[in-house]
Design a protein around this motif. Structure first.
Motif, PDB file in Angstrom:
ATOM      1  N   GLU A 116      16.399 -63.456  10.157  1.00 10.90           N
ATOM      2  CA  GLU A 116      17.244 -64.538  10.660  1.00 10.90           C
ATOM      3  C   GLU A 116      16.569 -65.901  10.473  1.00 10.90           C
ATOM      4  O   GLU A 116      17.244 -66.896  10.211  1.00 10.90           O
ATOM      5  CB  GLU A 116      17.570 -64.303  12.133  1.00 10.90           C
ATOM      6  N   ARG A 117      15.254 -65.937  10.601  1.00 10.18           N
ATOM      7  CA  ARG A 117      14.544 -67.214  10.400  1.00 10.18           C
ATOM      8  C   ARG A 117      14.689 -67.681   8.951  1.00 10.18           C
ATOM      9  O   ARG A 117      14.894 -68.876   8.688  1.00 10.18           O
ATOM     10  CB  ARG A 117      13.072 -67.067  10.783  1.00 10.18           C
ATOM     11  N   VAL A 118      14.576 -66.745   8.019  1.00  8.48           N
ATOM     12  CA  VAL A 118      14.761 -67.114   6.615  1.00  8.48           C
ATOM     13  C   VAL A 118      16.205 -67.568   6.372  1.00  8.48           C
ATOM     14  O   VAL A 118      16.452 -68.557   5.667  1.00  8.48           O
ATOM     15  CB  VAL A 118      14.408 -65.932   5.689  1.00  8.48           C
ATOM     16  N   SER A 119      17.158 -66.860   6.982  1.00 10.24           N
ATOM     17  CA  SER A 119      18.568 -67.222   6.803  1.00 10.24           C
ATOM     18  C   SER A 119      18.856 -68.611   7.367  1.00 10.24           C
ATOM     19  O   SER A 119      19.592 -69.392   6.760  1.00 10.24           O
ATOM     20  CB  SER A 119      19.464 -66.178   7.479  1.00 10.24           C
ATOM     21  N   ARG A 120      18.271 -68.927   8.536  1.00  7.25           N
ATOM     22  CA  ARG A 120      18.469 -70.267   9.108  1.00  7.25           C
ATOM     23  C   ARG A 120      17.850 -71.341   8.216  1.00  7.25           C
ATOM     24  O   ARG A 120      18.407 -72.429   8.054  1.00  7.25           O
ATOM     25  CB  ARG A 120      17.880 -70.325  10.516  1.00  7.25           C
ATOM     26  N   ALA A 121      16.684 -71.021   7.660  1.00 10.67           N
ATOM     27  CA  ALA A 121      16.057 -71.990   6.741  1.00 10.67           C
ATOM     28  C   ALA A 121      16.949 -72.242   5.530  1.00 10.67           C
ATOM     29  O   ALA A 121      17.094 -73.385   5.070  1.00 10.67           O
ATOM     30  CB  ALA A 121      14.688 -71.468   6.299  1.00 10.67           C
ATOM     31  N   LEU A 122      17.584 -71.194   5.037  1.00 13.44           N
ATOM     32  CA  LEU A 122      18.488 -71.350   3.892  1.00 13.44           C
ATOM     33  C   LEU A 122      19.726 -72.158   4.266  1.00 13.44           C
ATOM     34  O   LEU A 122      20.224 -72.961   3.467  1.00 13.44           O
ATOM     35  CB  LEU A 122      18.902 -69.979   3.364  1.00 13.44           C
ATOM     36  N   LEU A 170      19.266 -53.493   8.589  1.00 12.75           N
ATOM     37  CA  LEU A 170      18.189 -53.325   9.562  1.00 12.75           C
ATOM     38  C   LEU A 170      18.717 -52.836  10.901  1.00 12.75           C
ATOM     39  O   LEU A 170      18.063 -52.036  11.594  1.00 12.75           O
ATOM     40  CB  LEU A 170      17.431 -54.644   9.733  1.00 12.75           C
ATOM     41  N   SER A 171      19.898 -53.289  11.272  1.00 11.78           N
ATOM     42  CA  SER A 171      20.505 -52.784  12.512  1.00 11.78           C
ATOM     43  C   SER A 171      20.827 -51.307  12.382  1.00 11.78           C
ATOM     44  O   SER A 171      20.707 -50.540  13.356  1.00 11.78           O
ATOM     45  CB  SER A 171      21.779 -53.580  12.831  1.00 11.78           C
ATOM     46  N   TYR A 231       9.992 -52.974  16.610  1.00 11.11           N
ATOM     47  CA  TYR A 231       9.537 -53.452  15.302  1.00 11.11           C
ATOM     48  C   TYR A 231      10.724 -53.790  14.401  1.00 11.11           C
ATOM     49  O   TYR A 231      10.667 -54.754  13.633  1.00 11.11           O
ATOM     50  CB  TYR A 231       8.656 -52.392  14.640  1.00 11.11           C
ATOM     51  N   VAL A 232      11.786 -53.001  14.500  1.00 13.77           N
ATOM     52  CA  VAL A 232      12.970 -53.299  13.693  1.00 13.77           C
ATOM     53  C   VAL A 232      13.576 -54.629  14.123  1.00 13.77           C
ATOM     54  O   VAL A 232      13.977 -55.452  13.293  1.00 13.77           O
ATOM     55  CB  VAL A 232      13.999 -52.166  13.803  1.00 13.77           C
ATOM     56  N   ARG A 233      13.635 -54.859  15.432  1.00 13.34           N
ATOM     57  CA  ARG A 233      14.186 -56.136  15.912  1.00 13.34           C
ATOM     58  C   ARG A 233      13.297 -57.306  15.500  1.00 13.34           C
ATOM     59  O   ARG A 233      13.779 -58.423  15.258  1.00 13.34           O
ATOM     60  CB  ARG A 233      14.350 -56.083  17.434  1.00 13.34           C
ATOM     61  N   GLU A 234      12.001 -57.046  15.390  1.00  8.39           N
ATOM     62  CA  GLU A 234      11.095 -58.078  14.885  1.00  8.39           C
ATOM     63  C   GLU A 234      11.448 -58.441  13.441  1.00  8.39           C
ATOM     64  O   GLU A 234      11.446 -59.617  13.063  1.00  8.39           O
ATOM     65  CB  GLU A 234       9.653 -57.581  14.967  1.00  8.39           C
ATOM     66  N   ALA A 292      18.554 -44.815  13.107  1.00  9.71           N
ATOM     67  CA  ALA A 292      18.162 -43.762  12.167  1.00  9.71           C
ATOM     68  C   ALA A 292      16.664 -43.476  12.258  1.00  9.71           C
ATOM     69  O   ALA A 292      16.238 -42.315  12.291  1.00  9.71           O
ATOM     70  CB  ALA A 292      18.545 -44.164  10.747  1.00  9.71           C
ATOM     71  N   ALA A 293      15.859 -44.523  12.290  1.00  9.67           N
ATOM     72  CA  ALA A 293      14.405 -44.334  12.340  1.00  9.67           C
ATOM     73  C   ALA A 293      13.911 -44.102  13.755  1.00  9.67           C
ATOM     74  O   ALA A 293      12.840 -43.518  13.947  1.00  9.67           O
ATOM     75  CB  ALA A 293      13.718 -45.556  11.733  1.00  9.67           C
ATOM     76  N   GLY A 294      14.682 -44.553  14.759  1.00 11.58           N
ATOM     77  CA  GLY A 294      14.256 -44.372  16.140  1.00 11.58           C
ATOM     78  C   GLY A 294      14.130 -42.908  16.515  1.00 11.58           C
ATOM     79  O   GLY A 294      13.238 -42.509  17.280  1.00 11.58           O
ATOM     80  N   ARG A 295      15.010 -42.083  15.981  1.00 11.36           N
ATOM     81  CA  ARG A 295      14.945 -40.646  16.278  1.00 11.36           C
ATOM     82  C   ARG A 295      13.756 -39.988  15.599  1.00 11.36           C
ATOM     83  O   ARG A 295      13.315 -38.919  16.018  1.00 11.36           O
ATOM     84  CB  ARG A 295      16.250 -39.968  15.841  1.00 11.36           C
ATOM     85  N   LEU A 296      13.232 -40.633  14.552  1.00 10.36           N
ATOM     86  CA  LEU A 296      12.092 -40.070  13.828  1.00 10.36           C
ATOM     87  C   LEU A 296      10.760 -40.572  14.367  1.00 10.36           C
ATOM     88  O   LEU A 296       9.794 -39.807  14.457  1.00 10.36           O
ATOM     89  CB  LEU A 296      12.221 -40.425  12.343  1.00 10.36           C
ATOM     90  N   PHE A 297      10.715 -41.867  14.734  1.00 11.61           N
ATOM     91  CA  PHE A 297       9.448 -42.470  15.156  1.00 11.61           C
ATOM     92  C   PHE A 297       9.394 -42.804  16.640  1.00 11.61           C
ATOM     93  O   PHE A 297       8.398 -43.353  17.107  1.00 11.61           O
ATOM     94  CB  PHE A 297       9.196 -43.747  14.339  1.00 11.61           C
ATOM     95  N   GLY A 298      10.460 -42.550  17.362  1.00 12.43           N
ATOM     96  CA  GLY A 298      10.459 -42.834  18.785  1.00 12.43           C
ATOM     97  C   GLY A 298      11.182 -44.128  19.112  1.00 12.43           C
ATOM     98  O   GLY A 298      11.353 -44.991  18.244  1.00 12.43           O
ATOM     99  N   PRO A 299      11.619 -44.286  20.361  1.00 10.10           N
ATOM    100  CA  PRO A 299      12.411 -45.467  20.731  1.00 10.10           C
ATOM    101  C   PRO A 299      11.648 -46.781  20.620  1.00 10.10           C
ATOM    102  O   PRO A 299      12.240 -47.833  20.440  1.00 10.10           O
ATOM    103  CB  PRO A 299      12.808 -45.180  22.189  1.00 10.10           C
ATOM    104  N   GLU A 300      10.300 -46.729  20.737  1.00  5.81           N
ATOM    105  CA  GLU A 300       9.550 -47.989  20.659  1.00  5.81           C
ATOM    106  C   GLU A 300       9.604 -48.609  19.264  1.00  5.81           C
ATOM    107  O   GLU A 300       9.317 -49.796  19.098  1.00  5.81           O
ATOM    108  CB  GLU A 300       8.079 -47.758  21.047  1.00  5.81           C
TER     109      GLU A 300
END
Length: 302
Positions: A210-216, A183-184, A201-204, A189-197
């Protein structure tokens, strides 16, 4: 099988065990790179994020859901374009069906918020992570049931159950390990296609992963504590059994000694030949056994 969903100017193509003819038609329709088209036809053992022209190709392996087969991971290939999203999968995956129903409802009601294929990708992967969170809740309830059975005296049968849950948690963790890195890599890669904003969404998504990983991690810690408790209770029970067997051996040792003495082929053995000699010997043995029992009881060895 190819299923097409359309919402305004956006198209989502869901491929279940794609055939060469289906992939070939999509390659022509969306001008896909031939290498991407070839990879859609078979499983890939490694995750991937790469940009091919105006498309971003992503391969992610998700931990298997409860309804899946025997494979510990489920692969989904994503081809993300400006106005489309293509997913290719090789098993039935429940979150995709749920996302499809929501997609159809939004299309009918005209309330879709997705503006490009990247938004579709984010919404779909977010739903998968949410489903994995529900899976973690199911594992947590399973651990609670195991805990109840452990303290009800079912330690021996819980050894296998704990091992099965441990394997499940291990498979989940292994499936999610590469996701943060992938995802990082997707953000630039996708920012250049869809814009910096789009990075927001990727960080979301990274946060959801990370929440799932912490639960595990919490589940793994709980499993370790339960396993240690179960082993401790098992050892305690085994020690009690061994103590009881040892005490019984010490009780019967003098009885065997007495029986051996009176069973020797020797002349002039005391008591032998007297009236009621058998009952006298049995009474002596009972007296010795009773004395040993009282002694061990006072020492709290029984």
């Amino acid at each position: 099988m190819l299923t097409r969903y359309v919402e305004r100017d956006l198209t989502w193509i869901d491929l279940a065990s794609p055939t060469p003819s289906e992939v070939k038609s999509l390659m022509k329709e969306f001008d896909l790179d031939p290498l991407i088209a070839e990879e859609l036809l078979s499983r890939s053992f490694r995750p991937k994020v790469e940009r091919k022209g105006e498309h971003v190709y992503v391969i992610l392996h998700f931990p298997s859901m409860r309804t899946s087969g025997e494979r510990p991971e489920q692969e989904i290939d994503f081809v993300i374009g400006k106005n489309f999203l293509i997913t290719a999968r090789y098993e039935s995956i429940d979150p995709l069906h749920t996302f499809a129903r929501a997609f159809e409802v939004n299309a009918v009601l005209g309330r879709g918020h997705a503006r490009h294929g990247g938004h579709l990708f984010v919404g779909l992967v977010r739903d998968i992570y949410q489903s994995l969170s529900y899976e973690c809740d199911g594992i947590r309830r399973r651990l609670q049931d195991i805990e109840d059975k452990i303290f009800k005296g079912d330690e021996r049968s819980m050894v296998v159950e704990l091992s099965m849950v441990g394997r499940l948690i291990h498979d989940f963790r292994q499936g999610l390990l590469p996701h943060q890195e992938m995802l990082s890599s997707l953000e630039p890669a996708a920012g250049r296609l869809f814009g910096p904003e789009f990075g927001y969404y990727v960080r979301e998504l990274i946060g959801a992963q990370e929440r799932v990983s912490r639960a595990l991690e919490n589940l793994r810690d709980s499993l370790g504590e339960l396993r240690a408790t179960n082993d401790s209770l098992l050892n305690t029970k085994q020690n009690e059994i061994m103590k009881t067997l040892t005490v019984l051996a010490f009780v019967f040792l003098p009885l065997s000694f007495i029986a051996g003495i009176f069973g020797m082929n020797s002349d002039h053995i005391p008591i032998i030949g007297y009236k009621y000699d058998f009952w006298i010997i049995v009474g002596l043995m009972a007296l010795v056994a009773g004395g040993c029992f009282v002694y061990f009881k006072r020492k709290d060895w029984l």
